[in-house]
Design a protein around this motif. Structure first.
Motif, PDB file in Angstrom:
ATOM      1  N   TRP A 326       0.827  -1.213   0.000  1.00 32.66           N
ATOM      2  CA  TRP A 326       0.000   0.000   0.000  1.00 32.66           C
ATOM      3  C   TRP A 326       0.854   1.253   0.000  1.00 32.66           C
ATOM      4  O   TRP A 326       0.451   2.287  -0.544  1.00 32.66           O
ATOM      5  N   GLU A 327       2.038   1.171   0.578  1.00 38.18           N
ATOM      6  CA  GLU A 327       2.962   2.305   0.509  1.00 38.18           C
ATOM      7  C   GLU A 327       3.437   2.540  -0.911  1.00 38.18           C
ATOM      8  O   GLU A 327       3.703   3.680  -1.303  1.00 38.18           O
ATOM      9  N   ILE A 328       3.544   1.484  -1.683  1.00 39.18           N
ATOM     10  CA  ILE A 328       3.912   1.622  -3.099  1.00 39.18           C
ATOM     11  C   ILE A 328       2.726   2.126  -3.904  1.00 39.18           C
ATOM     12  O   ILE A 328       2.829   3.064  -4.710  1.00 39.18           O
ATOM     13  N   LYS A 329       1.563   1.521  -3.646  1.00 40.70           N
ATOM     14  CA  LYS A 329       0.392   1.871  -4.441  1.00 40.70           C
ATOM     15  C   LYS A 329      -0.069   3.317  -4.225  1.00 40.70           C
ATOM     16  O   LYS A 329      -0.653   3.920  -5.123  1.00 40.70           O
ATOM     17  N   GLU A 330       0.206   3.869  -3.044  1.00 41.37           N
ATOM     18  CA  GLU A 330      -0.234   5.236  -2.812  1.00 41.37           C
ATOM     19  C   GLU A 330       0.512   6.233  -3.687  1.00 41.37           C
ATOM     20  O   GLU A 330       0.079   7.371  -3.858  1.00 41.37           O
ATOM     21  N   LYS A 331       1.621   5.803  -4.281  1.00 44.74           N
ATOM     22  CA  LYS A 331       2.403   6.661  -5.175  1.00 44.74           C
ATOM     23  C   LYS A 331       2.043   6.450  -6.645  1.00 44.74           C
ATOM     24  O   LYS A 331       2.593   7.112  -7.532  1.00 44.74           O
ATOM     25  N   ILE A 332       1.122   5.498  -6.916  1.00 41.25           N
ATOM     26  CA  ILE A 332       0.835   5.083  -8.296  1.00 41.25           C
ATOM     27  C   ILE A 332      -0.636   5.283  -8.620  1.00 41.25           C
ATOM     28  O   ILE A 332      -1.519   4.950  -7.831  1.00 41.25           O
ATOM     29  N   GLY A 333      -0.905   5.821  -9.797  1.00 38.89           N
ATOM     30  CA  GLY A 333      -2.240   5.804 -10.386  1.00 38.89           C
ATOM     31  C   GLY A 333      -2.245   4.755 -11.480  1.00 38.89           C
ATOM     32  O   GLY A 333      -1.328   4.717 -12.311  1.00 38.89           O
ATOM     33  N   GLY A 372      -9.830   5.857  -5.721  1.00 41.62           N
ATOM     34  CA  GLY A 372      -8.448   6.011  -6.152  1.00 41.62           C
ATOM     35  C   GLY A 372      -7.558   6.645  -5.110  1.00 41.62           C
ATOM     36  O   GLY A 372      -6.335   6.441  -5.114  1.00 41.62           O
ATOM     37  N   PHE A 373      -8.131   7.429  -4.175  1.00 42.94           N
ATOM     38  CA  PHE A 373      -7.322   8.036  -3.124  1.00 42.94           C
ATOM     39  C   PHE A 373      -6.716   6.984  -2.212  1.00 42.94           C
ATOM     40  O   PHE A 373      -5.618   7.146  -1.694  1.00 42.94           O
ATOM     41  N   LYS A 374      -7.440   5.877  -1.994  1.00 41.57           N
ATOM     42  CA  LYS A 374      -6.986   4.852  -1.050  1.00 41.57           C
ATOM     43  C   LYS A 374      -6.723   3.518  -1.742  1.00 41.57           C
ATOM     44  O   LYS A 374      -6.540   2.501  -1.076  1.00 41.57           O
ATOM     45  N   ASP A 375      -6.732   3.526  -3.086  1.00 40.39           N
ATOM     46  CA  ASP A 375      -6.379   2.323  -3.861  1.00 40.39           C
ATOM     47  C   ASP A 375      -7.267   1.147  -3.517  1.00 40.39           C
ATOM     48  O   ASP A 375      -6.819   0.009  -3.371  1.00 40.39           O
ATOM     49  N   GLU A 376      -8.575   1.402  -3.421  1.00 42.48           N
ATOM     50  CA  GLU A 376      -9.533   0.368  -3.068  1.00 42.48           C
ATOM     51  C   GLU A 376     -10.407   0.007  -4.270  1.00 42.48           C
ATOM     52  O   GLU A 376     -10.629   0.823  -5.155  1.00 42.48           O
ATOM     53  N   VAL A 377     -10.894  -1.217  -4.263  1.00 44.40           N
ATOM     54  CA  VAL A 377     -11.872  -1.667  -5.251  1.00 44.40           C
ATOM     55  C   VAL A 377     -12.955  -2.422  -4.505  1.00 44.40           C
ATOM     56  O   VAL A 377     -12.705  -3.467  -3.915  1.00 44.40           O
ATOM     57  N   GLY A 378     -14.177  -1.869  -4.525  1.00 45.47           N
ATOM     58  CA  GLY A 378     -15.273  -2.555  -3.870  1.00 45.47           C
ATOM     59  C   GLY A 378     -15.359  -2.292  -2.386  1.00 45.47           C
ATOM     60  O   GLY A 378     -16.213  -2.832  -1.710  1.00 45.47           O
ATOM     61  N   PHE A 379     -14.468  -1.460  -1.856  1.00 50.87           N
ATOM     62  CA  PHE A 379     -14.504  -1.094  -0.456  1.00 50.87           C
ATOM     63  C   PHE A 379     -14.365   0.421  -0.369  1.00 50.87           C
ATOM     64  O   PHE A 379     -13.777   1.041  -1.230  1.00 50.87           O
ATOM     65  N   SER A 380     -14.886   1.008   0.675  1.00 53.05           N
ATOM     66  CA  SER A 380     -14.865   2.462   0.765  1.00 53.05           C
ATOM     67  C   SER A 380     -14.709   2.918   2.199  1.00 53.05           C
ATOM     68  O   SER A 380     -15.328   2.381   3.108  1.00 53.05           O
ATOM     69  N   THR A 381     -13.829   3.895   2.393  1.00 56.04           N
ATOM     70  CA  THR A 381     -13.735   4.569   3.671  1.00 56.04           C
ATOM     71  C   THR A 381     -14.257   5.986   3.490  1.00 56.04           C
ATOM     72  O   THR A 381     -14.530   6.418   2.374  1.00 56.04           O
ATOM     73  N   SER A 382     -14.400   6.715   4.579  1.00 55.43           N
ATOM     74  CA  SER A 382     -14.966   8.056   4.481  1.00 55.43           C
ATOM     75  C   SER A 382     -14.039   8.982   3.709  1.00 55.43           C
ATOM     76  O   SER A 382     -12.814   8.853   3.767  1.00 55.43           O
ATOM     77  N   ASP A 383     -14.621   9.905   2.981  1.00 54.05           N
ATOM     78  CA  ASP A 383     -13.858  10.827   2.144  1.00 54.05           C
ATOM     79  C   ASP A 383     -14.037  12.245   2.670  1.00 54.05           C
ATOM     80  O   ASP A 383     -15.120  12.634   3.127  1.00 54.05           O
ATOM     81  N   SER A 384     -12.977  13.027   2.558  1.00 54.34           N
ATOM     82  CA  SER A 384     -13.041  14.410   3.017  1.00 54.34           C
ATOM     83  C   SER A 384     -13.787  15.263   2.000  1.00 54.34           C
ATOM     84  O   SER A 384     -13.962  14.879   0.837  1.00 54.34           O
ATOM     85  N   HIS A 385     -14.199  16.436   2.440  1.00 55.13           N
ATOM     86  CA  HIS A 385     -14.886  17.369   1.548  1.00 55.13           C
ATOM     87  C   HIS A 385     -13.986  17.745   0.378  1.00 55.13           C
ATOM     88  O   HIS A 385     -14.449  17.819  -0.772  1.00 55.13           O
ATOM     89  N   ILE A 386     -12.705  17.952   0.657  1.00 54.12           N
ATOM     90  CA  ILE A 386     -11.765  18.329  -0.414  1.00 54.12           C
ATOM     91  C   ILE A 386     -11.639  17.206  -1.432  1.00 54.12           C
ATOM     92  O   ILE A 386     -11.626  17.444  -2.647  1.00 54.12           O
TER      93      ILE A 386
END
Length: 496
Positions: A326-333, A372-386
């Protein structure tokens, strides 16, 4: 000879709606025996829906459709059924690169011939030879590249010898040679008397086609038939809102590989790979179907566990030095045809840091972009207004804002791909990996996307690895190229 006097499919005033959305209306078509019909039109115009109605996979909401008696039909969809055929419950994207339950996965020979009846050995050999897949017969179907999977799909359909053969974007994902081979093979099927219906983009219409059916988008009537080929109105692809950018971390190398080798089932897929990608470089990764491109990308995206046993450095850290995937994926789109499949099958990546599980079948298009912010598929955490505001800006930029609240699974396949592109771009990643990103997009969408990509990569100093078989889709920002053939590097340098 095409028989128009006794059509095998007749549609009268066909309409199709889903969840109060009109997909098709006022469809009146006759398809003659032996005819080759091509359905084209912009993304979201209902091409796949019309194909599925023609192939009896969907029932129209209203209107009448009739078929000649005792005709057999076969639909070749854009997505294969290899996962379900393997009997595996795949729970995350990178599982295909591991080895659990491999004995359950059929090889190509088993998959193709378990359904075949009434076709001679000679015809079987001919089809395998014409599609150039004989060498794949002993390979596991889940180990195939995107292009190889497409050719196996086509072989399965042709071996069944239906009266009516329907293809949804059959040329997508194929290299130039494979496309030419398929053109020739389909022409042979036409000469044998098989009726063909193909969904295809306007630039890939076989010369032996008898008729073109164009679906268009219209404000008053969302979809209808139109004669002619007027281009879509330019939507102003050179106008961009000011998107938020983040401060970039400094790296000496984004990717560095030394003598990398990857094997699957005793077969060498990559060998002697030496490659370095510097920050800000834009690379075109090219090669024929099966050359090893997808496997190479899986090492960079941290999806392939063989990265740990190779001399591989990602973002200045050697693989296996304590970093999480996840540390790698957070740098990749990232976007690819295979990732699209996992969204559609309601499986995929699961970030263990996610605290709330949500079925991807209920995800809205805006949710998919935000994932895409958290590199998830089919799962979701809360998102900020920004984050929500940035996601909405990307949807607006890509002309998809009208789908923000729509379920992802109800969008057309082309629209889904645009949504996934927004997902890859949303966090302004250090590295953007785009594997065949324009598959299934119409010409106006491709032009719009490549223009936005060029602008975004320039403004954000994004490093890019881009894969395509079509030179006309290569963004102008590309600076370098790497070419693979049979798992080895055959060319590398500056891209002109």
């Amino acid at each position: 000879m095409v028989n128009y006097q006794n059509p095998i499919v007749t549609m009268v005033d066909i309409a199709y709606q889903v969840h109060y959305k009109t997909i098709l209306q006022d469809i009146n078509i006759e398809i003659g025996k032996g005819e080759t019909v091509v359905i084209t039109g912009p993304s979201g115009s209902g091409k796949t829906t019309l194909l599925n109605i023609t192939g009896r996979k969907l029932q129209p909401t209203s209107g009448q459709i009739s078929f000649a008696e005792e005709i057999t039909s076969k639909i070749v969809s854009q997505q294969d059924d290899f996962l379900s055929a393997s009997g595996l419950r795949v729970s995350y994207y990178s599982q295909r690169y591991e080895k659990p339950n491999e004995e359950m996965v059929p090889d190509v020979k088993e998959y193709l011939f378990k359904k075949v009846t009434g076709i001679s050995q000679k015809d079987q050999v001919t089809i395998l030879q014409e599609l150039e897949i004989e060498y794949l017969l002993d390979r596991k179907i889940l180990s195939l590249s995107n292009g190889e999977r497409k050719r196996v799909q086509l072989a399965e359909a042709l071996l069944q010898k239906p009266d009516l053969l329907l293809f949804d974007q059959p040329f997508v994902g194929l290299d130039v040679h494979a496309r030419e081979t398929l053109f020739r093979l389909l022409e042979n099927q036409k000469q044998a008397g098989i009726t063909l219906v193909l969904v295809s983009e306007s630039g890939l219409i076989p010369t032996f086609s008898d008729r073109l059916i164009e679906l268009v988008l219209n404000e008053d009537k969302p979809q209808h038939l139109r004669n002619g080929s007027d281009a879509l109105e330019d939507k102003g692809s050179n106008v961009y809102p000011n998107l938020e950018t983040k401060e970039k971390q400094t790296y000496n190398s984004i990717v560095k590989m030394r003598n990398v080798k990857v094997t699957f089932g005793g077969e060498t897929v990559l060998s002697d790979i030496n490659w370095e990608v510097k920050p800000g470089e834009k690379w075109l990764l090219q090669g024929h179907n099966g050359a090893g491109k997808t496997t190479l990308l899986s090492l960079i995206s941290a999806d392939n566990p063989q990265g740990y046993v190779n001399d591989l450095v990602l973002f200045d850290r050697k693989r296996g030095s304590g970093e999480s995937i996840w540390e790698i994926k957070e740098k990749i789109g990232f976007v690819s045809p295979e990732l699209h499949l996992y969204f559609l099958r309601r499986r995929g990546l699961y970030n263990a840091a996610a605290s709330t599980q949500v079925s991807s079948s209920s995800m809205k298009c805006l949710d998919v972009v935000l994932s895409g912010f958290k590199d998830e598929v089919g799962f979701s955490t809360s998102d900020s207004h920004i984050e929500v505001q940035i996601a909405k800006k990307w949807l607006h930029l890509l002309d998809m804002e009208h789908l923000a609240a729509a379920p992802f699974l109800h969008a057309s396949l082309g629209e889904q791909r645009i949504i996934l592109l927004a997902r890859a771009l949303i966090k302004s990643p250090d590295l953007l990996i785009l594997d065949e990103p324009c598959q299934g997009l119409d010409s106006s969408q491709i032009e719009r996307f490549t223009s936005i990509l060029n602008d975004s990569c320039f403004k954000n100093h994004t490093t890019l690895i881009y894969v395509t078989h079509r030179k006309e889709e290569v963004p102008s920002c590309v600076t370098h190229f790497l070419e693979l053939e049979k798992g080895r590097i055959t060319g590398s340098g500056n891209f002109n």
